[in-house]
Design a protein around this motif. Structure first.
Motif, mmCIF file in Angstrom:
data_model
loop_
_atom_site.group_PDB
_atom_site.id
_atom_site.type_symbol
_atom_site.label_atom_id
_atom_site.label_comp_id
_atom_site.label_asym_id
_atom_site.label_seq_id
_atom_site.Cartn_x
_atom_site.Cartn_y
_atom_site.Cartn_z
ATOM 1 N N ASN A 1 -33.953 -5.833 20.614
ATOM 2 C CA ASN A 1 -32.926 -5.664 21.634
ATOM 3 C C ASN A 1 -32.014 -4.488 21.295
ATOM 4 N N ILE A 2 -31.612 -4.393 20.012
ATOM 5 C CA ILE A 2 -30.771 -3.283 19.577
ATOM 6 C C ILE A 2 -31.509 -1.956 19.750
ATOM 7 N N TYR A 3 -32.758 -1.910 19.306
ATOM 8 C CA TYR A 3 -33.539 -0.676 19.396
ATOM 9 C C TYR A 3 -33.666 -0.215 20.842
ATOM 10 N N ASN A 4 -34.026 -1.132 21.733
ATOM 11 C CA ASN A 4 -34.197 -0.774 23.143
ATOM 12 C C ASN A 4 -32.879 -0.364 23.780
ATOM 13 N N ASN A 5 -31.808 -1.079 23.438
ATOM 14 C CA ASN A 5 -30.509 -0.794 24.045
ATOM 15 C C ASN A 5 -29.998 0.589 23.664
ATOM 16 N N TYR A 6 -30.086 0.935 22.379
ATOM 17 C CA TYR A 6 -29.528 2.220 21.946
ATOM 18 C C TYR A 6 -30.450 3.374 22.266
ATOM 19 N N ASN A 7 -31.755 3.130 22.312
ATOM 20 C CA ASN A 7 -32.660 4.185 22.780
ATOM 21 C C ASN A 7 -32.424 4.492 24.247
ATOM 22 N N ARG A 8 -32.155 3.433 25.012
ATOM 23 C CA ARG A 8 -31.895 3.603 26.440
ATOM 24 C C ARG A 8 -30.607 4.395 26.639
ATOM 25 N N ARG A 9 -29.592 4.141 25.821
ATOM 26 C CA ARG A 9 -28.333 4.892 25.924
ATOM 27 C C ARG A 9 -28.544 6.369 25.608
ATOM 28 N N GLN A 10 -29.424 6.645 24.610
ATOM 29 C CA GLN A 10 -29.661 8.044 24.246
ATOM 30 C C GLN A 10 -30.384 8.802 25.340
ATOM 31 N N ASN A 11 -31.169 8.057 26.104
ATOM 32 C CA ASN A 11 -31.970 8.719 27.148
ATOM 33 C C ASN A 11 -31.225 8.842 28.477
ATOM 34 N N ALA B 1 -33.474 -4.726 5.370
ATOM 35 C CA ALA B 1 -32.795 -3.453 5.154
ATOM 36 C C ALA B 1 -33.772 -2.282 5.148
ATOM 37 N N THR B 2 -34.941 -2.482 4.532
ATOM 38 C CA THR B 2 -35.942 -1.421 4.478
ATOM 39 C C THR B 2 -36.462 -1.091 5.874
ATOM 40 N N PHE B 3 -36.721 -2.136 6.663
ATOM 41 C CA PHE B 3 -37.199 -1.931 8.031
ATOM 42 C C PHE B 3 -36.139 -1.217 8.876
ATOM 43 N N VAL B 4 -34.896 -1.701 8.777
ATOM 44 C CA VAL B 4 -33.805 -1.119 9.569
ATOM 45 C C VAL B 4 -33.608 0.348 9.210
ATOM 46 N N SER B 5 -33.607 0.649 7.911
ATOM 47 C CA SER B 5 -33.402 2.023 7.466
ATOM 48 C C SER B 5 -34.509 2.948 7.960
ATOM 49 N N ALA B 6 -35.758 2.483 7.864
ATOM 50 C CA ALA B 6 -36.905 3.342 8.181
ATOM 51 C C ALA B 6 -37.156 3.491 9.679
ATOM 52 N N PHE B 7 -36.978 2.401 10.442
ATOM 53 C CA PHE B 7 -37.438 2.414 11.828
ATOM 54 C C PHE B 7 -36.322 2.329 12.875
ATOM 55 N N ILE B 8 -35.154 1.824 12.503
ATOM 56 C CA ILE B 8 -34.069 1.702 13.481
ATOM 57 C C ILE B 8 -33.051 2.827 13.293
ATOM 58 N N LEU B 9 -32.495 2.920 12.091
ATOM 59 C CA LEU B 9 -31.470 3.927 11.820
ATOM 60 C C LEU B 9 -32.072 5.292 11.496
ATOM 61 N N LYS B 10 -33.169 5.263 10.743
ATOM 62 C CA LYS B 10 -33.843 6.491 10.297
ATOM 63 C C LYS B 10 -32.934 7.351 9.432
ATOM 64 N N ILE B 11 -32.084 6.688 8.666
ATOM 65 C CA ILE B 11 -31.280 7.321 7.630
ATOM 66 C C ILE B 11 -31.357 6.422 6.392
ATOM 67 N N PRO B 12 -31.161 6.958 5.183
ATOM 68 C CA PRO B 12 -31.381 6.182 3.963
ATOM 69 C C PRO B 12 -30.217 5.242 3.627
ATOM 70 N N VAL B 13 -30.223 4.065 4.233
ATOM 71 C CA VAL B 13 -29.191 3.061 3.974
ATOM 72 C C VAL B 13 -29.815 1.907 3.204
ATOM 73 N N TYR B 14 -29.165 1.472 2.123
ATOM 74 C CA TYR B 14 -29.709 0.404 1.302
ATOM 75 C C TYR B 14 -29.318 -0.971 1.822
ATOM 76 N N ASP B 15 -28.071 -1.150 2.251
ATOM 77 C CA ASP B 15 -27.568 -2.488 2.591
ATOM 78 C C ASP B 15 -26.613 -2.407 3.774
ATOM 79 N N THR B 16 -27.137 -2.659 4.964
ATOM 80 C CA THR B 16 -26.282 -2.630 6.155
ATOM 81 C C THR B 16 -25.412 -3.870 6.277
ATOM 82 N N GLN B 17 -25.835 -4.999 5.694
ATOM 83 C CA GLN B 17 -25.234 -6.286 6.016
ATOM 84 C C GLN B 17 -24.144 -6.759 5.067
ATOM 85 N N CYS B 18 -23.813 -5.992 4.056
ATOM 86 C CA CYS B 18 -22.719 -6.390 3.175
ATOM 87 C C CYS B 18 -21.420 -6.459 3.977
ATOM 88 N N GLY B 19 -20.693 -7.571 3.837
ATOM 89 C CA GLY B 19 -19.515 -7.801 4.670
ATOM 90 C C GLY B 19 -18.256 -7.180 4.120
#
Length: 246
Positions: free
Chosen positions: A235-245, A143-161
């Motif tokens: 894969n997610i990072y590359n895919n969504y960065n590619r969409r933004q570009n 969660a810390t990695f995803v928040s800091a480097f993928i989403l870049k927004i302060p999210v604590y728990d992405t995976q709660c169902g």
């Protein structure tokens, strides 16, 4: 009056499905419809769900002949439910690690400005969050990695169902197939950022700490899925960065 639709994907749940919890708590959910998606189960899950449907009027069952995975099972239901009936759509794990009453509590945070509500498993005084130690530590690192480097927004728990979304937003977010089988929650937030911007996330997306959450200890995620998570994230990072570009 529009209701709330909660989607519950099910795969081979015959021996762990908490049927008595649904039967015993039905009276609390007059404004919520539950849509169970049988995701190509090879046991008697579909029969069990159809039997449950005969006992409760706020249940529908979708049967998928082939196993599509949690992300695609939820996506299929989001796109095929009667959208005119529901102000919000959400999803919940079939083992009820997030209880029905916690899901009901999440609905109390709906406001005209709130479009995306996320349950969050924060271990703190005043809450009862029972998680496997390894999964908890791994989850915090992820969660810390995803928040800091993928989403870049302060999210604590992405995976709660346990999540709820305004129906028009849900339709937009689930329109396209997901890149990852297990990390589609990360993709949902990336899609919110892409479609609506970071300011929208700050104003309309909220995380609500759960009062209770119980790890049922029978996760469908296999060890190989944990091994593949770094590759999924790349894969997610590359895919969504590619969409933004584009």
């Amino acid at each position: 009056m529009q209701k709330i639709g909660v989607i519950i994907p099910c795969y081979n749940e015959e021996n762990r499905f908490p049927i008595n919890e649904f039967l015993g708590n039905f009276n609390y959910f007059e404004n919520i419809d539950f849509c169970f998606v049988n995701d190509g189960s090879t046991d008697n899950t579909f029969i069990m769900l159809t039997n449950l449907k005969t006992k409760l009027s706020n249940i529908t069952v979708i049967n998928l002949e082939n196993n599509m995975g949690k992300a695609e099972a939820i996506r299929y239901a989001v796109l095929n439910l009667d959208h005119s009936k529901y102000a919000y759509l959400g999803y919940l794990d079939a083992d009820l690690s997030t209880s029905l009453h916690e899901m009901l509590r999440l609905t109390t945070f709906i406001t005209p400005d709130t479009k995306f509500i996320m349950g969050s498993r924060i271990k703190k005084l005043g809450s009862i969050i029972k998680r496997n130690l390894f999964r908890h530590i791994f989850g915090r690192i992820l969660a810390t990695f995803v928040s800091a480097f993928i989403l870049k927004i302060p999210v604590y728990d992405t995976q709660c169902g346990a999540k709820l979304m305004a129906t028009p937003l849900a339709i937009d977010l689930f329109k396209d197939p997901f890149v990852s089988k297990w990390l589609f929650d990360v993709e949902l937030l990336l899609r919110v950022i892409k479609l609506k911007g970071e300011n929208y996330c700050n104003d309309s997306v909220i995380e609500i700490p759960l009062l209770k959450w119980h790890d049922k200890g029978d996760s469908k995620i296999k060890f190989i899925d944990f091994i593949n998570i770094p590759f999924d994230l790349l894969n997610i990072y590359n895919n969504y960065n590619r969409r933004q570009n584009v």
